[in-house]
Design an enzyme around this catalytic site. Structure first.
Site, PDB file in Angstrom:
ATOM      1  N   LYS B  81       0.729  -1.327  -0.220  1.00  0.00           N
ATOM      2  CA  LYS B  81       0.328  -0.060   0.040  1.00  0.00           C
ATOM      3  C   LYS B  81       1.132   1.930   0.081  1.00  0.00           C
ATOM      4  CE  LYS B  81      -4.708  -1.563   0.338  1.00  0.00           C
ATOM      5  NZ  LYS B  81      -5.758  -1.351   0.079  1.00  0.00           N
ATOM      6  N   THR B 103      -7.667   9.609   5.517  1.00  0.00           N
ATOM      7  CA  THR B 103      -8.107   8.984   4.983  1.00  0.00           C
ATOM      8  C   THR B 103      -9.033   7.942   5.861  1.00  0.00           C
ATOM      9  OG1 THR B 103      -8.473   7.191   3.431  1.00  0.00           O
ATOM     10  CG2 THR B 103      -6.507   7.393   4.873  1.00  0.00           C
ATOM     11  N   SER B 106      -8.136   0.668   8.273  1.00  0.00           N
ATOM     12  CA  SER B 106      -8.469   0.407   9.605  1.00  0.00           C
ATOM     13  C   SER B 106      -7.050  -1.168   9.545  1.00  0.00           C
ATOM     14  CB  SER B 106      -9.341  -0.563  10.215  1.00  0.00           C
ATOM     15  OG  SER B 106      -9.272  -1.591   9.711  1.00  0.00           O
ATOM     16  N   ASN B 108      -3.672  -1.531   5.922  1.00  0.00           N
ATOM     17  CA  ASN B 108      -2.462  -1.017   6.262  1.00  0.00           C
ATOM     18  C   ASN B 108      -2.476   0.074   5.050  1.00  0.00           C
ATOM     19  OD1 ASN B 108      -0.621  -3.309   6.357  1.00  0.00           O
ATOM     20  ND2 ASN B 108      -1.600  -5.096   4.627  1.00  0.00           N
ATOM     21  N   TYR B 143       3.465   6.740  13.655  1.00  0.00           N
ATOM     22  CA  TYR B 143       3.841   7.095  12.241  1.00  0.00           C
ATOM     23  C   TYR B 143       3.591   9.113  11.962  1.00  0.00           C
ATOM     24  CZ  TYR B 143       4.605   2.502  10.274  1.00  0.00           C
ATOM     25  OH  TYR B 143       5.088   1.351   9.716  1.00  0.00           O
ATOM     26  N   GLY B 242      -8.563  -6.640  -3.561  1.00  0.00           N
ATOM     27  CA  GLY B 242     -10.225  -6.591  -2.568  1.00  0.00           C
ATOM     28  C   GLY B 242     -10.832  -5.784  -3.188  1.00  0.00           C
ATOM     29  N   ALA B 271     -16.973 -12.946  -0.762  1.00  0.00           N
ATOM     30  CA  ALA B 271     -16.072 -11.943  -0.757  1.00  0.00           C
ATOM     31  C   ALA B 271     -15.491 -11.796  -2.506  1.00  0.00           C
ATOM     32  CB  ALA B 271     -14.985 -12.773  -0.121  1.00  0.00           C
ATOM     33  N   ASP B 273     -16.529 -10.702  -4.873  1.00  0.00           N
ATOM     34  CA  ASP B 273     -17.297  -9.736  -6.068  1.00  0.00           C
ATOM     35  C   ASP B 273     -16.822  -9.800  -7.116  1.00  0.00           C
ATOM     36  OD1 ASP B 273     -15.811  -8.578  -4.382  1.00  0.00           O
ATOM     37  OD2 ASP B 273     -16.425  -6.855  -5.570  1.00  0.00           O
ATOM     38  N   LYS B 337       9.419 -20.286   4.914  1.00  0.00           N
ATOM     39  CA  LYS B 337       9.856 -19.717   5.522  1.00  0.00           C
ATOM     40  C   LYS B 337      10.088 -18.079   5.238  1.00  0.00           C
ATOM     41  CE  LYS B 337      11.790 -23.474   7.113  1.00  0.00           C
ATOM     42  NZ  LYS B 337      11.186 -24.441   7.201  1.00  0.00           N
ATOM     43  N   SER B 377       1.032 -10.247  -1.495  1.00  0.00           N
ATOM     44  CA  SER B 377       1.193  -8.692  -1.050  1.00  0.00           C
ATOM     45  C   SER B 377       1.204  -7.967   0.381  1.00  0.00           C
ATOM     46  CB  SER B 377      -0.227  -8.193  -1.346  1.00  0.00           C
ATOM     47  OG  SER B 377      -1.584  -9.568  -0.058  1.00  0.00           O
TER      48      SER B 377
END
Lengths: 417, 417
Positions: B81, B103, B106, B108, B143, B242, B271, B273, B337, B377
């Site tokens: 992101k 923005t 909740s 990334n 941040y 997403g 989900a 969609d 890993k 991601s």
């Protein structure tokens, strides 16, 4: 194993010879850095954190620590053990190899020997306790080994082992108490120092003390011939110790260099046998512990002991609690995004939490600080095991979270070496 | 955000321009390969595995798949992101920047915008639901962002957001439905194709179809000018969807190249969609799902939709079950890993388990097979969350274990690109 009398001498040049032998069979595992973890290690612990520890009431140390992680969890079979196994086989002659090899192990050494044997086209006989986890038995069989089951006591294990040797004539390959294994494991230290030097030459800002266009402040090794003149080197390497094959190998490899070598082990239920043995000036030969660092439950072997009890080779051993191991593991997984087993992070836990080690770095590293190599020894655990380790109520995260709060950025900065 | 009318056109050259803008602020994340996972994907599923799935009774496909993982979990803030956030800010003029940015998120995107704003020396206002996990609130505040709390419904969120905008005049930065974000996320595709080409040139054996000293069999791109003539390229890239900012960015970046782009999403509670919308030829604008892939609960945005519903840019979207996501995640953690969040592995899950996708690779890849880029991601989850996901009884590992049993070696072979 090969006759100990024929083994190479325990010195750097023998580790170099071992490396030449096994190079084609093992990965040159990556070396990663992490700004977040180095900042964390360079932030003093709070006085409150030290309450209830041996360091209570002391002024928290202010070391400057910059990590270079040697990621043996990315090694073949997921752990460093493959180095020693391949080296042990390379030291056997044709006749010996034809007999096959045997060991008892329920862990990484079993899989390492199985894979090395398959590569050599010979049979590996592995004695495992009946109660070993099915996935480890399956993995060992998956590498083509013949698996034998025994009871869990060392007598029961030895009985089955001896039977296998009698019937097959296979050569025993001990997991740590033999020069061939020690020299094999030590090869990771040669890679680490080489990768470090490459990384610093390419990007001097990765080092805490390198100054561009200047000599590295007192940190060039042009005294003893182990490195090229002017070569940058790590201030220290810290590695886990169980049986001691890896730590003594690293100490052997780095002995003639200016890099200090330290060991780390769990303290739970007396798992800190090496540290206690050093204090008492006598090797402790029996340990019964169920520390979560299950690769480090073994007492140190006699040949590794001779090396690590030599202060000129290994400067000290430090022990950490189960909570500190879990806190370090949480950091490596969540912040570095690297999947490791609990045994892998005891060195990091020492650097983060042990005030004696941290005080030493403050005193000797001074305002510049230390570039510290940390061996992440393996990554063979499961998501289910991680779930159990971090079950609700098991982790004392308060201190950790507090420390992390000081850190802005939540990321691993990875540099492949 | 910057006026949409002033946005760069949605094409490859704009992604290249975006990359030039953000390069200094983002990591060129590593590209890793894994022999184990590629072998697994190239092993047919058993007919029994397909019982109870839409593919029951079919002959399992026999694709040859060779993975290249773009590891955005090693990106700053632990997820891709940050690319879009930095690009969005780079498109604002001085006056706009001075107003600050805002923005609601909740996840990334909140942390990405907060870090980008701090870097630009401006204020980020972040609206988060009161019920957000404390660690995410703390990270966002860490941040330097100003955090505002709202209820959990979209109305409540909008109300607080509008209030903040009214009071501060801050510029809204949408998480995905804007060309600036789309072009920013697309930059990862440029790196991936470049890293792939570098890796194959250095070690041709990493490719499934490259043949040394020969032209790459039909796999050189010398037709359309997007690459240098003779440049090796990936057969396909598969990425999670997403809101669709990332997938549409990748599709935009790779459109003029011969690399096919696919999307992957969870099927749980609707989900999927994007997949359903494509089938119905109409975007689905509302989704209510609690899939464990929590980054993918959002319905696809209108601008991303325009891109991914263009078959010439995105060839298809596939959906996977919660069990398949967990199985893929277990593999990435335990075998590679590499620590990832559930949303990160839906692309891998498609390649391992979706017979439609696997059949397509078998048909089009043939005996040579496909080199497939898979975007991991992000990696922002916790050990406690992993523990819950893999709690006893939650994972149906039977099929998975069976498949893994066929694989000798338990290791990730990592190649940094």
């Amino acid at each position: 194993m090969a006759d100990i009398a024929k083994a190479l001498p325990l010195k750097r040049s023998s580790v170099q010879a071992a490396h030449a032998q096994i190079k084609k069979h093992v990965h040159r595992t990556p070396v990663l850095t992490s700004t977040t973890l180095s900042e964390l290690a360079s932030t003093p612990q709070t006085p409150e954190t030290l309450v209830g520890t041996p360091f209570e009431g002391q002024t928290p140390a202010r070391p400057k620590i910059n990590f270079f992680f040697k990621c043996e969890n990315y090694q073949r079979i997921g752990a460093f053990k493959i180095r020693g196994a391949f080296h042990a086989l390379s030291r056997l002659d044709k006749e010996e190899l034809a007999k096959g090899v045997v060991t008892h192990s329920s862990g990484n050494h079993a899989q390492a020997l199985a894979l090395a044997a398959r590569t050599y086209g010979i049979t590996a006989h592995i004695v495992m306790p009946t109660i070993s986890t099915p996935s480890k038995i399956a993995a060992t069989k998956g590498y083509g080994a013949k698996v034998y089951f025994s009871g869990s006591t060392s007598e029961e294990r030895e009985a089955v082992l001896n039977e296998v040797i009698e019937v097959t004539g296979a050569i025993l390959v001990h997991p740590y108490d033999h020069p061939d294994i020690i020299l094999g494991q030590g090869t990771m230290a040669l890679e680490l120092e080489e990768q470090y030097a490459e990384m610093i030459r390419e990007d001097p800002s990765l080092s805490i003390y390198y100054q561009k266009d200047k000599a590295i402040n007192g940190h060039t090794d042009d005294t003893n011939g182990a490195h090229e003149p002017g070569s940058p080197y790590l201030s220290a390497v810290i590695a886990p110790i169980g049986g001691g094959g890896m730590l003594s190998g690293i100490a052997t490899a780095l002995h003639p260099t200016p890099t200090h070598v330290f060991g780390a082990e769990p303290s739970f239920q007396g798992a800190d046998d090496a540290r206690r043995g050093l204090a008492a000036n006598e090797r402790i030969t029996s340990v019964k512990t169920l520390t979560i660092a299950d690769g480090l439950r073994t007492p140190v072997g006699s040949i590794p002991w001779a090396i690590i009890s030599d202060k000129s080779k290994c400067r000290g051993i430090f022990a950490v609690t189960e909570e500190q191991i879990l806190a370090a593991m949480k950091l490596v997984l969540e912040r570095m995004k690297v999947f490791v087993e609990p045994s892998a992070v005891v060195g990091l836990a020492v650097a983060l939490f042990d005030e004696e080690f941290r005080g030493l770095v403050e005193r000797e590293g001074g305002v510049e600080g230390w570039d510290v190599g940390v061996v992440l020894s393996g990554g063979n655990t499961t998501v289910e095991a991680v779930g159990k380790m971090f079950g609700v109520g098991d982790v004392k995260g308060g201190r950790l979270e507090g420390k992390l709060g000081m850190n802005g950025e939540k990321t691993a900065e990875n540099v492949a070496g």
